[in-house]
Scaffold this active site. Structure first.
Site, PDB file in Angstrom:
ATOM      1  N   HIS A 106       7.963  20.757  18.971  1.00 59.66           N
ATOM      2  CA  HIS A 106       8.265  21.839  19.905  1.00 59.66           C
ATOM      3  C   HIS A 106       9.193  22.850  19.235  1.00 59.66           C
ATOM      4  CE1 HIS A 106       9.234  23.851  23.688  1.00 59.66           C
ATOM      5  NE2 HIS A 106      10.528  23.788  23.335  1.00 59.66           N
ATOM      6  N   ASP A 147     -28.446  25.991   7.572  1.00 56.50           N
ATOM      7  CA  ASP A 147     -29.190  26.715   8.605  1.00 56.50           C
ATOM      8  C   ASP A 147     -30.689  26.487   8.533  1.00 56.50           C
ATOM      9  OD1 ASP A 147     -26.703  27.698   9.164  1.00 56.50           O
ATOM     10  OD2 ASP A 147     -27.227  29.809   8.943  1.00 56.50           O
ATOM     11  N   GLY A 189     -24.781  37.733  23.974  1.00 52.38           N
ATOM     12  CA  GLY A 189     -23.414  37.331  24.256  1.00 52.38           C
ATOM     13  C   GLY A 189     -23.087  35.950  23.745  1.00 52.38           C
ATOM     14  N   GLU A 225     -26.317  40.090  27.989  1.00 55.23           N
ATOM     15  CA  GLU A 225     -26.683  38.707  27.700  1.00 55.23           C
ATOM     16  C   GLU A 225     -27.776  38.240  28.664  1.00 55.23           C
ATOM     17  OE1 GLU A 225     -27.478  35.022  26.789  1.00 55.23           O
ATOM     18  OE2 GLU A 225     -26.269  36.294  25.458  1.00 55.23           O
TER      19      GLU A 225
END
Length: 473
Positions: free
Chosen positions: A452, A319, A188, A210
């Site tokens: 906005h 990695d 998970g 998980e």
């Protein structure tokens, strides 16, 4: 044949090709060695193809709910071959882009298996690279500096070794020709929950198992709880704090069955397929590391803050060095390595400065320490929160669940962490990253005018809420 270069990059993934481009920009002669395709895991087996599938899943889910927007769409049908065709088209387009960049910067690309060689009369130190091409021809590259960027691959679990049919890893799943009716996702973390969200939107019955007590165990607990709540609301079954009993895994009658242990409770699960998402391991095999003095820690190459290994002329990025396994980290590490090679002073960075993104529906994005991590480091914190239900554009979009959480130091007013779950938050987290880089306070970010109606208002209001100054709640 032997060729000399200032810098040779072993691996043409995101980290490798960005490092090569930066080196070329700084006037260096550069070669990239790639055994498969430029772009690596991110482009061909990770970031890009998975997000293409996630986008199709999002569109499909939205169309099924179109009546909420006053639109009667009639019968909506999923054509999964078309989904896969779109994904592949995107990958091919991006692949051509990377190939163009190599040509634009005069970077030579050698396709084949690259291995580091022992010191020789031609290269008195380790780091020369032998490239074995498909036709059997061997080319030797002799660099002044070498950058290892060989990436990673999915891990497997004993008893859950992938077969590409019933038990899959993420590489296999990306190539599915049709979606299953049901699936058990083992893990998970980021990859597991992204697949859970995607497949659930495609109509698959999803169960996530998980081992940790909660989903996304590396993220803030409030974020994990909210994501779990929302996935369950969509019908995803989630079993946390559970261990898969590998000896019970069976593949027969077109299904996968297995048992999971959760405390004293034993649960029996069955699905058409199982997807193993339990992390990734470095690609360090068969690249000649034994011919160097490069040091390893837990299966990863050990580096310092400038990405240097124990051999000063050899660097390792992405990695393979055991840091955060993210494409943007690999790229940034490539730039750090090259600029250090070129005698510049690259800006060092820590893991707490890296934005982390999860492309579920809704998305998750974060930066810095979680509330628990901040407390463990001795900070006295103050927290601001703002819900997307109070943001006009989120309500207009029909995606108003989730919130923004800002963690700050009471003593210094420094931003310690920003954690978001909600619509398109992966696009908003960059503002928090810039704020942290510039050492802005929550008040300063809140004082910046957020237009906005936009989703960015949630971050601005959460920053103001740290000191009780939010106007929206």
């Amino acid at each position: 044949m032997t060729q000399a270069f200032d810098i040779v990059v072993l691996g043409g993934g995101t980290g490798g090709y960005i490092a090569a481009i930066r080196a070329a920009q700084l006037g260096k002669s550069v070669a990239v060695v790639e055994r498969d395709k430029l772009g690596g895991t991110c482009l061909h087996r990770g970031c890009i193809p998975s997000k293409a599938l996630l986008r199709s899943a999002e569109v499909y889910a939205t169309m099924q709910e179109s009546e909420r927007y006053g639109i009667e769409a009639g019968s909506v049908r999923l054509h999964f071959p078309g989904v896969q065709a779109r994904k592949q088209s995107i990958v091919e387009q991006m692949h051509k882009g990377v190939q163009f960049l190599m040509k634009k910067h005069n970077i030579q690309v050698f396709y084949g298996n690259g291995r580091l060689l022992s010191p020789s009369i031609f290269s008195p130190r380790s780091g020369s690279v032998s490239v074995e091409r498909e036709d059997g021809d061997i080319i030797t590259l002799v660099p002044e500096k070498l950058i290892i960027a060989t990436g990673s691959r999915p891990k497997s679990l004993p008893g859950l070794e992938t077969d590409g049919q019933y038990i899959l890893n993420s590489d296999d799943a990306l190539q599915m020709e049709e979606i299953p009716k049901s699936i058990i996702i083992i893990g998970g973390g980021v990859i597991g929950v992204e697949w859970a969200s995607m497949l659930s939107d495609f109509g698959v019955q999803v169960t996530v198992v998980e081992y940790a007590p909660r989903l996304l165990p590396a993220e803030d607990a409030d974020i994990s709880r909210e994501l779990e709540r929302l996935l369950k609301k969509r019908g995803v079954r989630i079993v946390t704090g559970a261990k898969v009993l590998s000896e019970t895994v069976k593949k027969d009658d077109g299904a996968v069955t297995l048992d999971v242990q959760r405390g004293e409770d034993l649960q029996h699960l069955q699905a058409d397929k199982a997807l193993v998402c339990v992390g990734r391991q470095a690609n360090i095999e068969d690249i000649g590391l034994q011919n160097t003095d490069v040091k390893m820690t837990d299966g990863f190459i050990r580096v310092n803050e400038t990405m240097q290994t124990a051999e000063a002329h050899i660097y390792a990025i992405g990695d393979v060095n055991g840091g955060l396994q993210l494409a943007h980290v690999a790229g940034h590490e490539g730039i750090v390595a090259v600029e250090h090679i070129c005698g510049l002073q690259p800006h060092p960075f820590g893991q707490h400065q890296v934005p982390r993104c999860v492309y579920t529906r809704p998305e998750v994005a974060s930066l810095g320490w979680t509330e628990q991590q901040a407390a463990e480091r001795g900070y006295d914190v103050k927290i601001g929160r703002f819900p997307f239900s109070a943001v006009g554009k989120a309500v207009v979009y029909g995606e108003s669940e989730g919130f923004v959480k800002v963690i700050a130091d009471k003593k210094t007013n420094d931003i310690l962490g920003v954690h978001m779950i909600g619509p398109h938050v992966t696009d908003s987290i960059s503002e928090a990253a810039l704020a942290q880089l510039l050492d802005a306070t929550p008040w300063e970010v809140g004082q910046a005018i957020h237009p906005h109606p936009t989703l960015s208002e949630a971050l601005g209001e959460a920053m103001l809420a740290v000191d009780g100054r939010s106007m929206g709640i």
